[in-house]
Design a protein around this motif. Sequence first.
Motif, PDB file in Angstrom:
ATOM      1  N   ALA A  81       0.829  -1.205   0.000  1.00 20.48           N
ATOM      2  CA  ALA A  81       0.000   0.000   0.000  1.00 20.48           C
ATOM      3  C   ALA A  81       0.864   1.256   0.000  1.00 20.48           C
ATOM      4  N   ARG A  82       1.915   1.251   0.799  1.00 17.06           N
ATOM      5  CA  ARG A  82       2.769   2.443   0.859  1.00 17.06           C
ATOM      6  C   ARG A  82       3.457   2.689  -0.486  1.00 17.06           C
ATOM      7  N   THR A  83       3.906   1.631  -1.137  1.00 17.99           N
ATOM      8  CA  THR A  83       4.543   1.773  -2.449  1.00 17.99           C
ATOM      9  C   THR A  83       3.581   2.380  -3.467  1.00 17.99           C
ATOM     10  N   ILE A  84       2.349   1.869  -3.499  1.00 15.40           N
ATOM     11  CA  ILE A  84       1.358   2.376  -4.448  1.00 15.40           C
ATOM     12  C   ILE A  84       1.005   3.827  -4.138  1.00 15.40           C
ATOM     13  N   CYS A  85       0.816   4.130  -2.856  1.00 16.28           N
ATOM     14  CA  CYS A  85       0.493   5.511  -2.479  1.00 16.28           C
ATOM     15  C   CYS A  85       1.592   6.475  -2.915  1.00 16.28           C
ATOM     16  N   ARG A  86       2.823   6.072  -2.736  1.00 15.25           N
ATOM     17  CA  ARG A  86       3.922   6.953  -3.143  1.00 15.25           C
ATOM     18  C   ARG A  86       3.911   7.168  -4.657  1.00 15.25           C
ATOM     19  N   ALA A  87       3.688   6.100  -5.412  1.00 11.85           N
ATOM     20  CA  ALA A  87       3.687   6.215  -6.866  1.00 11.85           C
ATOM     21  C   ALA A  87       2.555   7.104  -7.366  1.00 11.85           C
ATOM     22  N   ASP A 207      -5.707  -7.536  -1.601  1.00 22.51           N
ATOM     23  CA  ASP A 207      -5.964  -8.551  -2.618  1.00 22.51           C
ATOM     24  C   ASP A 207      -4.660  -9.082  -3.217  1.00 22.51           C
ATOM     25  N   ILE A 208      -3.746  -8.170  -3.524  1.00 20.59           N
ATOM     26  CA  ILE A 208      -2.463  -8.567  -4.111  1.00 20.59           C
ATOM     27  C   ILE A 208      -1.684  -9.451  -3.149  1.00 20.59           C
ATOM     28  N   ALA A 209      -1.625  -9.025  -1.891  1.00 20.18           N
ATOM     29  CA  ALA A 209      -0.817  -9.740  -0.907  1.00 20.18           C
ATOM     30  C   ALA A 209      -1.363 -11.131  -0.622  1.00 20.18           C
ATOM     31  N   TYR A 210      -2.659 -11.219  -0.289  1.00 20.31           N
ATOM     32  CA  TYR A 210      -3.131 -12.534   0.151  1.00 20.31           C
ATOM     33  C   TYR A 210      -3.202 -13.531  -0.996  1.00 20.31           C
ATOM     34  N   THR A 211      -3.535 -13.079  -2.197  1.00 24.32           N
ATOM     35  CA  THR A 211      -3.600 -14.018  -3.317  1.00 24.32           C
ATOM     36  C   THR A 211      -2.234 -14.643  -3.585  1.00 24.32           C
ATOM     37  N   ASN A 212      -1.213 -13.813  -3.672  1.00 27.27           N
ATOM     38  CA  ASN A 212       0.117 -14.318  -3.993  1.00 27.27           C
ATOM     39  C   ASN A 212       0.758 -15.064  -2.834  1.00 27.27           C
ATOM     40  N   HIS A 213       0.587 -14.557  -1.649  1.00 27.74           N
ATOM     41  CA  HIS A 213       1.266 -15.182  -0.527  1.00 27.74           C
ATOM     42  C   HIS A 213       0.565 -16.457  -0.075  1.00 27.74           C
ATOM     43  N   ASP A 214      -0.748 -16.565  -0.318  1.00 22.94           N
ATOM     44  CA  ASP A 214      -1.413 -17.838  -0.046  1.00 22.94           C
ATOM     45  C   ASP A 214      -0.945 -18.911  -1.023  1.00 22.94           C
ATOM     46  N   ILE A 215      -0.690 -18.512  -2.266  1.00 27.16           N
ATOM     47  CA  ILE A 215      -0.109 -19.458  -3.226  1.00 27.16           C
ATOM     48  C   ILE A 215       1.265 -19.917  -2.733  1.00 27.16           C
ATOM     49  N   ASP A 216       2.081 -18.969  -2.287  1.00 28.22           N
ATOM     50  CA  ASP A 216       3.412 -19.273  -1.768  1.00 28.22           C
ATOM     51  C   ASP A 216       3.325 -20.261  -0.601  1.00 28.22           C
ATOM     52  N   ASP A 217       2.463 -19.975   0.373  1.00 29.72           N
ATOM     53  CA  ASP A 217       2.337 -20.847   1.540  1.00 29.72           C
ATOM     54  C   ASP A 217       1.792 -22.224   1.160  1.00 29.72           C
ATOM     55  N   ILE A 263       3.419 -10.268  -8.217  1.00 31.48           N
ATOM     56  CA  ILE A 263       3.079  -9.078  -7.433  1.00 31.48           C
ATOM     57  C   ILE A 263       3.438  -7.820  -8.205  1.00 31.48           C
ATOM     58  N   ASP A 264       4.628  -7.812  -8.793  1.00 33.24           N
ATOM     59  CA  ASP A 264       5.061  -6.646  -9.558  1.00 33.24           C
ATOM     60  C   ASP A 264       4.125  -6.373 -10.733  1.00 33.24           C
ATOM     61  N   THR A 268       1.922  -3.011 -11.127  1.00 36.16           N
ATOM     62  CA  THR A 268       2.111  -2.215 -12.337  1.00 36.16           C
ATOM     63  C   THR A 268       0.790  -1.987 -13.064  1.00 36.16           C
ATOM     64  N   ASP A 269      -0.021  -3.041 -13.161  1.00 40.01           N
ATOM     65  CA  ASP A 269      -1.337  -2.911 -13.802  1.00 40.01           C
ATOM     66  C   ASP A 269      -2.236  -1.963 -13.020  1.00 40.01           C
ATOM     67  N   LEU A 270      -2.239  -2.108 -11.691  1.00 38.58           N
ATOM     68  CA  LEU A 270      -3.065  -1.238 -10.851  1.00 38.58           C
ATOM     69  C   LEU A 270      -2.678   0.232 -11.029  1.00 38.58           C
ATOM     70  N   LEU A 271      -1.389   0.509 -11.074  1.00 36.38           N
ATOM     71  CA  LEU A 271      -0.943   1.893 -11.246  1.00 36.38           C
ATOM     72  C   LEU A 271      -1.382   2.444 -12.603  1.00 36.38           C
ATOM     73  N   ALA A 272      -1.254   1.646 -13.645  1.00 32.94           N
ATOM     74  CA  ALA A 272      -1.634   2.116 -14.974  1.00 32.94           C
ATOM     75  C   ALA A 272      -3.135   2.384 -15.056  1.00 32.94           C
ATOM     76  N   GLU A 273      -3.948   1.461 -14.541  1.00 31.62           N
ATOM     77  CA  GLU A 273      -5.397   1.643 -14.605  1.00 31.62           C
ATOM     78  C   GLU A 273      -5.850   2.801 -13.711  1.00 31.62           C
ATOM     79  N   SER A 274      -5.252   2.919 -12.541  1.00 35.35           N
ATOM     80  CA  SER A 274      -5.631   4.008 -11.636  1.00 35.35           C
ATOM     81  C   SER A 274      -5.270   5.362 -12.226  1.00 35.35           C
ATOM     82  N   ARG A 275      -4.099   5.456 -12.837  1.00 37.21           N
ATOM     83  CA  ARG A 275      -3.727   6.718 -13.489  1.00 37.21           C
ATOM     84  C   ARG A 275      -4.679   7.038 -14.642  1.00 37.21           C
TER      85      ARG A 275
END
Length: 395
Positions: A81-87, A207-217, A263-264, A268-275
């Motif tokens: 969230a902090r990364t996206i907010c900064r971008a 959504d990004i975190a739990y989807t990917n990290h649940d796959i990892d676990d 995740i990346d 990246t997709d979220l930033l493009a669509e949000s912009r």
Amino acid sequence: MARLAFGPMTAAYASRPDRSRGRLHPEPESGMRSPFQRDRDRIVHSSAFRKLQYKTQVFIYHEGDYYRTRLTHTLEVAQIARTICRALELDEDLGEAVALAHDLGHTPFGHAGEDALHTAMAGHGGFYHNDQTLRILTALEQRYADFDGLNLSWEALEGVVKHNGPLLPLLPGAVLPTTIDGFRAVWDLDLGSQPGPEAQVAALADDIAYTNHDIDDALRAGLLDLDALRPLPLVGPVLAEVEGRHPGLPRRRLIHETVRRVIDQMVTDLLAESRRRLTAQGPASVEAVRAAPEAVIAFSDAVAADLQVLRGFMFREVYRHYLVNRETSKARRVVRDLFALFMAEPNTLPTDWRRQAEAASAAGQARVVADYIAGMTDRFALLEHQRLFALDRPV
């Protein structure tokens, strides 16, 4: 004391700490931290936040040291969230605060515990973890001399309550959760509008975190194998790309490299669509974001559809895997047993909780018992169940 500057310039549509709607209980402002920094810090120092270390994400906490807990998940959401907010030139501290608080109301044993407690609370307003989060933030945390709760800013509370979208108007037959409904008379969180942009970011970072990290676990737990991921959107193509670039890469590194790249791609997709949406709508203030007909922070339609496919796959193959089902079945029994006993014999509650329960109405007693159980960690709930139901164990 001179007021400090609040960090980098933000976009016109961002939440501004110097224009905050304030706190329910007025306090002097800090000369060192913005209002949203104070919100974040109070959350980190809360008792409920510490308990997340021993609350389940998917796997019961004792299954292994490498699996995620509510705490590690929360920290991962906050980082994204902090990364996206900064971008996007949003207020990073507010985005982080909402992310750090979003799971505080979860019961022990994840959604299995919540489902069991919701069933037990039928007729008493039910149980919803987001509603419980508001109870924690406004009442159950009792650390400060002048008020109950953490006395967070309006923007932080609004973001936590509405981060998944507007709560009003209600669908036919639906009702607002008890605490959220009651809090409207105390402080209007504008439940019919879109959440602020930082809260929208926190929701999708989740959504990004739990989807990917649940796959990892799940891969590490042996509930999935890599071949099962190959047909999936997002994950399958990235897995093939990593294998092509790094033939013979050890499985552990292959998993991590794939997950981090997915995740990346999603960020990246979220930033493009949000912009794209922000440019199209051109909101000149955070209030314009709240008044918008749709969220301004979003995935593209293609990635949103791919994410739904991934969620369906995880539900079928992981969240309903028979080994997970066995653990969640036990978890539900623990919560049901504890609730039934404490309702029938409130004198078995710890002294402070017993006094609250005995002074309350029937519905009030049920809410006290729910608060007590919801605040337990996985290991404490298991220990409490053993104390009360194992006849050969000392109380």
